[in-house]
Design a protein around this motif. Structure first.
Motif, PDB file in Angstrom:
ATOM      1  N   GLU A   1      27.967  38.892  41.478  1.00 25.21           N
ATOM      2  CA  GLU A   1      29.258  38.276  41.199  1.00 25.21           C
ATOM      3  C   GLU A   1      29.492  37.075  42.107  1.00 25.21           C
ATOM      4  O   GLU A   1      29.099  37.083  43.276  1.00 25.21           O
TER       5      GLU A   1
ATOM      6  N   ASP B   1      36.480  35.005  35.326  1.00 26.75           N
ATOM      7  CA  ASP B   1      36.967  36.285  34.816  1.00 26.75           C
ATOM      8  C   ASP B   1      37.257  36.148  33.323  1.00 26.75           C
ATOM      9  O   ASP B   1      37.056  35.094  32.709  1.00 26.75           O
TER      10      ASP B   1
ATOM     11  N   ALA C   1      30.660  38.926  33.114  1.00 27.25           N
ATOM     12  CA  ALA C   1      29.263  38.500  33.159  1.00 27.25           C
ATOM     13  C   ALA C   1      28.807  38.031  31.793  1.00 27.25           C
ATOM     14  O   ALA C   1      29.242  38.542  30.755  1.00 27.25           O
TER      15      ALA C   1
ATOM     16  N   PHE D   1      35.115  40.359  36.964  1.00 30.88           N
ATOM     17  CA  PHE D   1      34.056  39.412  36.643  1.00 30.88           C
ATOM     18  C   PHE D   1      33.575  39.614  35.214  1.00 30.88           C
ATOM     19  O   PHE D   1      33.239  40.724  34.806  1.00 30.88           O
TER      20      PHE D   1
END
Length: 723
Positions: A430, A632, A546, A544
């Protein structure tokens, strides 16, 4: 020597049997989820969606949901599609919930478990008054391989080294005495037995992983089970070939080498290389690396056996000349494919030191350095003493070669551990959450607000008060008021800070639970002055988000950090280097081979340099801006909206330009080019445009810096077009 080999194999076998079974070997790692880990949600989610780095087996994968007190909540049956698993959820009340999941990779048969919490907020946006009593399940995606799996793989590789090494030395030394051949046959039988035992231990691990589906289904209906069956049959065939060694040694030697190669194929087909984009390239590199290691170290082990039972007057010179040629080729292939394999499985230098796979690789390299040093000594001086029939030979050479084998076993042990450890490429690191700190005037005061770590949920708040000269100022009360700017219907919340020092006040709490923009007002009350007020606009980092890439086809680019030009150029340079190093030996064997080696040298270096340096590429510039917006879900959503409003006409919905555009040059494929540039470079491309193309300067078109950073974060989520 025979006793030493038996002791080594016995120790590895005992280790494989004795080590405790622990949870998960980690390969189909969780890369993204909805809801995200540690998310604070204004609305309860309707389902859980989990994305993994590899396809998973629905028969051995599941999702559970627990509340904060550990009570299980009934949810829908999980539905698995390749690397995605999802399950419908019932209507959830405000509170803390825990997603517990487990899976088994379809690629390598390895199991993994994990968990994460999320929170459903109260209707007014406040955090529920609840405590999560459920501990974390599993140790995260970045974990070392299981000791039992590592020991089993090491035992198999040692067995392959003995069988292949005995076969290679038999073929390299047709002049060997009959007694030496008999000892080589015994070493081959020992290696074949080790492979059979390793196959039995691997079956036990397989049945444990698929304990819920039955033994027959685990073996015949799973990919890993079918490759295990092939490996077991090949190991049994190797045992049969070793039994024929006394009557037909050359035929048995060829059979042992072929059967060892077949077993390596089954390992490669269920390895990390089989799960990455461009798996065909990755598997070819992985097989070549493993075959070179097994062949080289196995041949050295075979020379140890030959030296142990040979005599000083034996015909060592022709055997060592042939062995030296073979070993030089195998060592070069080993080093070249090792470099390429590292570039495939480690997609950033940062992960060399921040992931366990990277650390094990560094340990492997540290062990390889003395191994190569001992190998060089044996090749230069040990071989000369042996073929010169010096006093103390061949026993002295045996000790040097045995040291080479011992160091080689340590390196192979590290490789076995790497095969059971999640690759660095599968680990999502992250971005760093940066604390917020800013100073603003409030009447006659300078107010400094610091929020750490500046994320949704729990934060620590500090306010420092100073006068115009910078001297601390005390106050009767300092209060923070939090207002959510994305939805005015969400009422404000307040936090009264406590004095923590002269002119400093602090407090803690979950006062910014939602992603997006917040306004934090600071109210200062003093006995001898009017109240002072100021405000700060804050964007806390949310959960987060991804990027999820399903990867390309079997022949797509295998290296995440290189372009095709860079990957191809590196391969050609390595090939050119190999031809250059082999020119002398090639000329000794045949003049035409020497010409071919010279031609290969020039072609490899020429084309490699052309691809690496002669093809235009954007180079990172000094002083690039740093991305201040945490990627985010809120940022990704804003970036997606901006992309669909402004970029989709030229770059397509997925980042791949649609056909038929009347543009020259044609728009770039973002799924290919975005990974090749840092965030700051992408920001400049968008903000300033690209001269000579239809790409405008979007900053002049009205986009703010923050909006451009949202676009950059969204571009990072675009997956390759080839699915």
């Amino acid at each position: 020597m025979k006793r030493a080999l038996l002791a080594l194999l016995a120790a590895v076998t005992v280790l494989a049997l004795a080590v405790p079974v622990r949870d998960g070997r980690a390969h189909a790692a969780l890369v993204a989820s909805e809801p995200a880990a540690n998310a604070f949600l204004r609305q309860a989610p309707a389902e859980v969606i989990l994305d993994f780095t590899e396809p998973i087996d629905p028969r051995a994968s599941a999702i559970r949901l627990l509340d904060g007190a550990g009570r299980e909540i009934a949810i829908g049956a999980p539905v698995v599609t390749q690397g995605r698993m999802r399950a419908k959820l019932p209507a959830l009340e405000p509170g803390i919930y825990n997603v517990i999941w487990n899976n088994v990779s379809l690629v390598d048969g390895h199991a993994l478990t994990g968990s994460y919490p999320f929170t459903v907020l109260n209707p007014d946006g406040t955090v529920p008054d609840a405590v999560n009593t459920v501990g974390a399940v599993g140790s995260g995606a970045d974990r070392l391989g299981r000791p039992d799996g590592t020991a089993t793989r090491l035992l198999a590789l040692l067995g392959l080294m003995l069988t292949a090494g005995a076969g290679l030395v038999t073929l390299l030394w047709p002049e060997a005495p009959v007694s030496t051949r008999r000892r080589l046959g015994q070493a081959a039988a020992l290696g074949a037995a080790a492979c059979v035992v390793a196959a039995g231990l691997s079956l036990a691990l397989l049945l444990e992983t698929y304990s819920g589906v039955g033994a027959a289904a685990a073996v015949f209906e799973t990919r890993f089970g079918r490759y295990w069956l092939a490996r077991a049959l090949l190991a049994a065939a190797a045992a049969g070939a070793a039994a024929l060694y006394g009557r037909r040694p050359r035929a048995a030697a060829w059979a042992l080498i072929a059967l060892a190669a077949g077993q390596l194929v089954t390992f490669t087909a269920t390895s990390h290389a089989a799960a990455v984009p461009g798996s065909a390239w990755a598997m070819a590199i992985d097989f070549a690396h493993a075959a070179a290691a097994v062949g080289w170290l196995g041949a050295v082990a075979g020379t140890v056996v030959a030296a142990r039972f040979g005599r000083r007057r034996d015909a060592w010179r022709p055997m060592m000349r042939r062995f030296a040629r073979l070993a030089s080729v195998l060592v070069f292939v080993l080093l070249a494919t090792g470099l390429l394999g590292a570039l495939i499985h480690i997609d950033s230098v940062q992960k060399l030191t921040e992931t366990r796979y990277g650390l094990v690789l560094l340990a492997k390299l540290a062990l390889a350095a003395p191994l190569l040093a001992v190998a060089l000594y044996n090749a230069r001086w040990g071989k000369a003493r042996l073929v010169g029939e010096r006093p103390g030979e061949p026993r002295r050479f045996m000790f040097g070669a045995a040291a080479e084998v011992a160091l080689g076993v340590a390196v192979v042990g590290a490789a076995a551990l790497m095969s059971q450890t999640t690759t660095s490429r599968s680990i999502v690191i992250e971005p760093e959450r940066r604390p917020f700190e800013m100073t603003a005037p409030a009447s006659d005061l300078q107010v400094t607000l610091r929020i750490d770590p500046n994320q949704t949920g729990l934060n620590t708040y500090r306010v420092a008060l100073a006068d115009g000269s910078g001297a601390p100022v005390d106050a009767q009360r300092v209060r923070l008021v939090f207002r959510y700017q994305e939805d005015q219907s969400l009422g404000p919340s307040t936090l009264v800070l406590a004095p923590v020092g002269q002119g400093e006040f602090g407090g803690q709490g979950p006062y910014m639970p939602l992603e997006g923009r917040w306004r934090v007002e600071v109210e200062v009350r003093r006995a001898d002055a009017d109240d002072a007020r100021t405000f700060f606009d804050v964007r806390p980092a949310g959960a987060f988000a991804a990027a999820v890439s399903r990867g390309g086809g079997a022949w797509s680019l295998p290296t995440a950090g290189l372009t095709w030009n860079q990957f191809g150029g590196l391969v050609l340079l390595l090939a050119g280097l190999g031809f250059a190093l082999s020119r002398g030996t090639a000329r000794e064997l045949n003049r035409r081979l020497g010409w071919a080696a010279s031609t290969g040298t020039m072609a490899g270096f020429g084309l490699g340099v052309l691809l690496l340096f002669g093809v235009h590429a954007h180079e990172p510039q000094a002083g690039l801006p740093t991305n201040p917006v945490f990627p985010d879900a809120d940022s990704i959503a804003r970036g997606r909206a901006l992309y669909e409003a402004n970029c989709i006409a030229c770059h397509g919905r997925t980042g791949v330009p649609p056909p038929g555009l009347d543009l020259n040059p044609y728009p770039l494929d973002l799924t290919v080019h975005v990974p090749q540039h840092p965030d700051g470079q992408l920001f400049r491309f968008i903000a300033d445009g690209i001269p000579g193309t239809a790409m405008p300067a979007w900053k002049e078109q009205g986009l703010t810096d923050e909006e451009i950073w949202h676009l950059v974060n969204y571009l990072r989520t675009l997956a390759p077009a080839t699915q």
